[in-house]
Design a protein around this motif. Structure first.
Motif, mmCIF file in Angstrom:
data_model
loop_
_atom_site.group_PDB
_atom_site.id
_atom_site.type_symbol
_atom_site.label_atom_id
_atom_site.label_comp_id
_atom_site.label_asym_id
_atom_site.label_seq_id
_atom_site.Cartn_x
_atom_site.Cartn_y
_atom_site.Cartn_z
ATOM 1 N N GLN A 22 9.941 6.972 -3.225
ATOM 2 C CA GLN A 22 10.847 6.950 -4.374
ATOM 3 C C GLN A 22 10.479 5.856 -5.370
ATOM 4 O O GLN A 22 11.349 5.309 -6.057
ATOM 5 N N ASN A 23 9.210 5.548 -5.479
ATOM 6 C CA ASN A 23 8.684 4.596 -6.456
ATOM 7 C C ASN A 23 9.248 3.186 -6.322
ATOM 8 O O ASN A 23 9.078 2.361 -7.228
ATOM 9 N N HIS A 301 -4.034 11.282 -7.230
ATOM 10 C CA HIS A 301 -2.768 11.567 -7.888
ATOM 11 C C HIS A 301 -2.926 12.841 -8.705
ATOM 12 O O HIS A 301 -3.718 12.908 -9.646
ATOM 13 N N ARG A 302 -2.172 13.868 -8.328
ATOM 14 C CA ARG A 302 -2.333 15.188 -8.907
ATOM 15 C C ARG A 302 -1.914 15.233 -10.375
ATOM 16 O O ARG A 302 -2.540 15.883 -11.191
ATOM 17 N N GLY A 346 2.308 7.218 -10.217
ATOM 18 C CA GLY A 346 0.884 6.976 -10.423
ATOM 19 C C GLY A 346 0.560 5.704 -11.170
ATOM 20 O O GLY A 346 -0.609 5.468 -11.482
ATOM 21 N N ASN A 347 1.559 4.878 -11.444
ATOM 22 C CA ASN A 347 1.279 3.638 -12.186
ATOM 23 C C ASN A 347 1.017 2.446 -11.266
ATOM 24 O O ASN A 347 0.525 1.421 -11.705
ATOM 25 N N TRP A 348 1.333 2.562 -9.967
ATOM 26 C CA TRP A 348 1.108 1.487 -9.015
ATOM 27 C C TRP A 348 0.094 1.919 -7.969
ATOM 28 O O TRP A 348 0.105 3.060 -7.498
ATOM 29 N N LEU A 349 -0.755 0.981 -7.584
ATOM 30 C CA LEU A 349 -1.714 1.183 -6.510
ATOM 31 C C LEU A 349 -1.386 0.223 -5.378
ATOM 32 O O LEU A 349 -1.158 -0.966 -5.619
#
Length: 888
Positions: A22-23, A301-302, A346-349
């Protein structure tokens, strides 16, 4: 006695999969436990759930409700994450190398050895065996290491060690079983395989396979060249002349049967396509150019069409597909990256390095860290609580000193100036200075405001310091040595060496100043405890002889009792004023249990080598905690010398000394089967075997079994508030605290003291009577409810009516409200009126109110720190606005 496990510090990550739910929730395995970090609140908790051994794989449902863990013993736990409870348990028959929930949450794909198993997710069903095996595919020739679902949960793309990737259709196909489509051409193990979708139509039209030899293969699905018969799954044959009518009738029957089969089960692909029987072609092959390093972790990341990869040399790369454009190529460390994943947006690795205990969350667009945590490389040796109980300092054999915030579980500063193992820590009374002793021959003082080493204490000749103490005024620093058997005394202000106390004939492993005077107590392996008058310079004023080596010594908080542990497993209690032995606790049998793999005797006879190496009094001195070379932490009542409770450090079978009985089937001619390392996967990847260990003077104690850690407790410390204690163990720093939800203590109950009576008193506007009844019930929710039912103008009168016997419980409730409720002014008013009404009684009985008052002080300090910055900012803003208006 109401202490329960709360958190695990010192080891944020030790290997396995890490996922973001959930980010905001980062879930990572820590040994046989699971750590959950809230990236928005910057708080971390450890679930009160233990697996049978180290957890290696995690999977979470799409909504974040369910969490699946698989450990090294092939045992699976199905966990309700919001409630933190285990719903189901299961054991697989084969080692599991990958596991993943389907996007719709109905299925769980499990790579069990060479088999691909599809299990139906149990959910909240209450059944004897909730897991249902739907299908099993046995097409792979070697173990499966990667799994990916398509968007509709109908296809699975798996990568195997047989150098291939396969495309499986989950639902049953009409007619005979057809083999899955093979993606060939790889020259090494397929580490990752992923589906790609068309952004316009949201259909699967591509796939990526990533190999360990640092290559990425891009595959495309061509619908125009798909000549397979979608009805029967076979290529159509040209019809012969004269049979068109008969063929038409047979074809109509096939279509009819096919529709009937489709009605029973949804087995069609996207728009009637069967991807596993379609036309796939290799579009391009790209290399990451990181040889001789191996690719060890990857994710895709699709939505953004991005690929992140991690290598065995500590480098990670971020690539934009399908053109394979490198966005970032950076180095985290020189060790292998064991996990690399995207969050949902998709903004965090997220990156993890098992060997360093490193866990990172990186925002790749702004190139900034969201989270950066690293545990100790080796076992923690020593602990120290700050006087306000908000900070916890740890020192380890990796030469580092780390300071943690207890409430959040985060490390906010690391000191690396020591060049050898850190053996002792001590917080000064002002809460802003930390002392550390090390085997490198130095005692260093750290400033916790400016985060620097502002003073270093050394001896004329190089010595190894293993114990540390400071007097109550903070003017004198003392440290005991391992090699010269001396105690060095320095001045805190000048840093000069004041005195050298000689007399011990063995290493001085215990030092502590009396809380009430300037008498220093020291314990040594020469079987004595000595008392020293440091300020008068008279040398040893008292000597307490023992029959065995003395391992540690501690003062009771009131300074009227001294406790020390000896090598024979006993705890001796002395009167330091009269020099008399008060009583002795025989604790060897209490900590007995747990058999090592190399032991030749049973666990029942293994108590011969058991002893307590660390002791700690409670804040009021009524009980004492003891730990040592065992899986247990013992709590004793000091007055009655009885065992109150035993805390088992861990149930992790990956550690040695947890089991009482060993399986004789695991014994071979070459020794125990668990100690034979026949897995060369790390060597093949170009890195060494990654095992945690211990270095320094006590190497045989922790890693005596060829890299297999032995469970034990090195240090115990109780918080000054008395509400929690920390234990430095092989698993990390375990924090235990008192359960705040409900503590039933029927010490003053009768038939009329009930929750209904509290409600009746509140309804009749009798807040004083309702509060006293709730205090007699000792139910936390009722006490807080009665506190808030009092009008602000009546607080003083109600505070005066509270009997003295209930003051401690009321202060503890107010301290908890200060930290958790927004009605700050109301609670502060309560605290002020309570202190005004009963301040003299609290001062006269300070020992009884010591833990409660320190809890209140901790809550006040934390609240003040939280509000200081916003208030300063608001004050500056108001001044600016006023000055701007005055100019106009």
């Amino acid at each position: 006695m109401n202490y329960f496990f709360q958190n695990l510090l010192g080891a944020p990550y030790r290997g396995g999969d890490a996922i973001i739910i959930q980010n905001k929730l980062l879930v990572s395995p820590v040994g046989n436990r699971v750590s959950v970090t809230d990236l928005n609140k910057f708080e971390t908790i450890t679930l009160p759930i233990q697996s049978s051994s180290n957890i290696c794989h995690l999977a979470a449902s799409h909504d974040g409700t369910f969490l699946l863990t698989v450990d090294e013993n092939k045992r699976c736990l199905f966990i309700n994450l919001p409630r933190r409870v285990v719903l189901h348990r299961m054991t697989f028959k084969h080692p599991v190398h990958a596991v993943k929930f389907s996007p719709n949450g109905k299925y769980i794909a499990v790579a069990a050895g060479k088999l691909l198993q599809i299990w139906r997710s149990p959910g909240f069903k209450r059944e004897v065996f909730a897991f249902e095996l739907v299908r099993t595919f046995a097409d792979c020739n070697d173990k499966i290491v990667a799994i990916d679902w398509d968007t509709e949960s109908k296809y699975l793309l798996v990568g195997s060690k047989d150098l291939t990737a396969r495309l499986f259709f989950v639902n049953k196909v009409w007619g005979d079983y057809k083999k899955p489509f093979l993606f060939l051409g790889h020259r090494d193990t397929v580490v990752g395989c992923f589906f790609g979708v068309d952004k316009k139509s949201n259909k699967v039209n591509k796939a990526y396979t990533i190999t360990r030899d640092c290559y990425l293969f891009s595959w495309g699905y061509n619908e125009n060249d798909d000549k397979l018969d979608k009805l029967g799954g076979e290529s159509p044959e040209p019809s012969s002349q004269g049979t068109s009518e008969r063929d038409g009738e047979e074809r109509g029957e096939i279509v009819k049967k096919r529709k009937e089969f489709d009605g029973k089960e949804d087995n069609s692909g996207e728009d009637g396509r069967y991807l596993h029987q379609g036309k796939w072609e290799l579009l391009r092959k790209d290399g990451f150019m990181q040889a001789p390093a191996k690719l060890t972790a990857c994710d895709y990341h699709r939505g953004l069409d991005l690929v992140v990869v991690g290598f065995s040399n500590g480098v990670f790369g971020l690539y934009q597909m399908p053109d394979f454009v490198c966005i970032h190529l950076l180095s985290i460390s020189r060790e292998k990256i064991t996990t690399a994943v995207f969050n949902e947006l998709g903004n965090w690795l997220t990156f993890g390095c098992a060997k360093l205990g490193q866990l990172l969350v990186w925002e790749w667009r702004s190139e900034s860290y969201i989270l950066k945590q690293q545990g100790h490389y080796f076992d923690v040796n020593c602990l120290a609580y700050s006087p306000d109980s908000q900070l916890l300092a740890t020192g380890a054999d990796d030469n580092k000193v780390k300071v943690w915030t207890v409430s959040s579980g985060f490390c906010f500063v690391t000191f690396t100036e020591h060049t050898n193992a850190v053996t002792a820590l001590h917080f000064m009374a002002n809460n802003n200075c930390l002392l550390s002793a090390s085997l490198d021959g130095t005692v260093r003082a750290w400033d916790l405001l400016r985060y620097r080493n502002f003073r270093t204490f050394t001896s004329p000749t190089s010595r190894q310091f293993v114990s540390l103490a400071a007097d109550q005024s903070g003017e004198v620093i003392c440290a005991g040595t391992l090699d010269s058997f001396e105690i060095f005394v320095w001045s805190m202000k000048t840093g000069r060496l004041l005195d050298i106390l000689s007399g011990h004939e063995g290493p001085v492993h215990g030092l502590m100043f009396s809380p009430t005077n300037a008498i220093l107590a020291s314990s040594s392996w020469d079987k004595t405890v000595r008392l020293w008058d440091v300020f008068e310079g008279k040398g040893a004023v008292e000597t307490f002889p023992h029959m065995h080596d003395v391992l540690t010594v501690v003062y009771r908080p009131d300074g009227k009792q001294l406790a020390c542990s000896t090598l024979d497993g006993q705890i001796h209690f002395w009167d330091p004023l009269d020099g008399l032995l008060m009583y002795t606790i025989e604790g060897r049998r209490d900590i007995a249990g747990g058999r090592l793999m190399t032991d030749r005797r049973s666990a029942a006879k293994s108590s011969l080598g058991k002893c307590f190496t660390t002791l700690c009094y409670s804040a009021d001195g009524s009980y004492i905690l003891a730990g040592g070379s065992s899986r247990y932490i013992c709590m004793y009542d000091v007055a009655d010398q009885i065992l109150l409770r035993r805390f088992q450090v861990t149930h992790n079978l990956s550690l040695d000394g947890v089991l009482d009985f060993l399986n004789s089937k695991n014994m071979t001619e070459a020794g125990p089967l668990d100690l034979i390392d026949d897995d060369n996967s790390d060597v093949e990847e170009g890195v060494d075997n990654q095992t945690r260990g211990n270095t320094g003077y006590d190497l045989p104690g922790s890693m005596a079994n060829h890299g297999r850690p032995t469970v034990r407790t090195k240090c115990l410390r109780i918080a000054p508030t008395g509400r929690s204690f920390a234990a430095a163990t092989t698993e990390g720093v375990l924090v235990y605290s008192i359960d705040e939800s409900f503590i039933f203590d029927p010490t003053d109950l009768d038939i009329d003291v009930t929750p209904e009576a509290v409600d009746a008193a509140l309804s009749m506007d009798q807040p004083s009577r309702a509060l006293i009844l709730s205090l007699r019930l000792n139910e936390d929710a009722l006490i807080k409810r009665c506190i808030f039912s009092v009008n602000p103008i009546d607080i003083r009168a109600v505070a005066l009516s509270v009997p003295h016997r209930y003051l401690k419980r009321l202060i503890e409730a107010l301290a908890d409200l200060l930290e958790n409720c927004p009605q700050l002014e109301f609670v502060l008013n309560w605290c002020q009126e309570l202190c005004n009404a009963h301040g003299n009684h609290i001062l006269q009985n300070y020992r009884a109110f010591l833990t409660a008052s320190k809890s209140l002080n901790k809550a006040l300090t934390r609240t003040h720190q939280d509000l200081a910055d916003p208030c300063s900012s608001n004050e500056y803003t108001l001044r600016y606005i006023c000055s701007f208006g005055a100019k106009k």
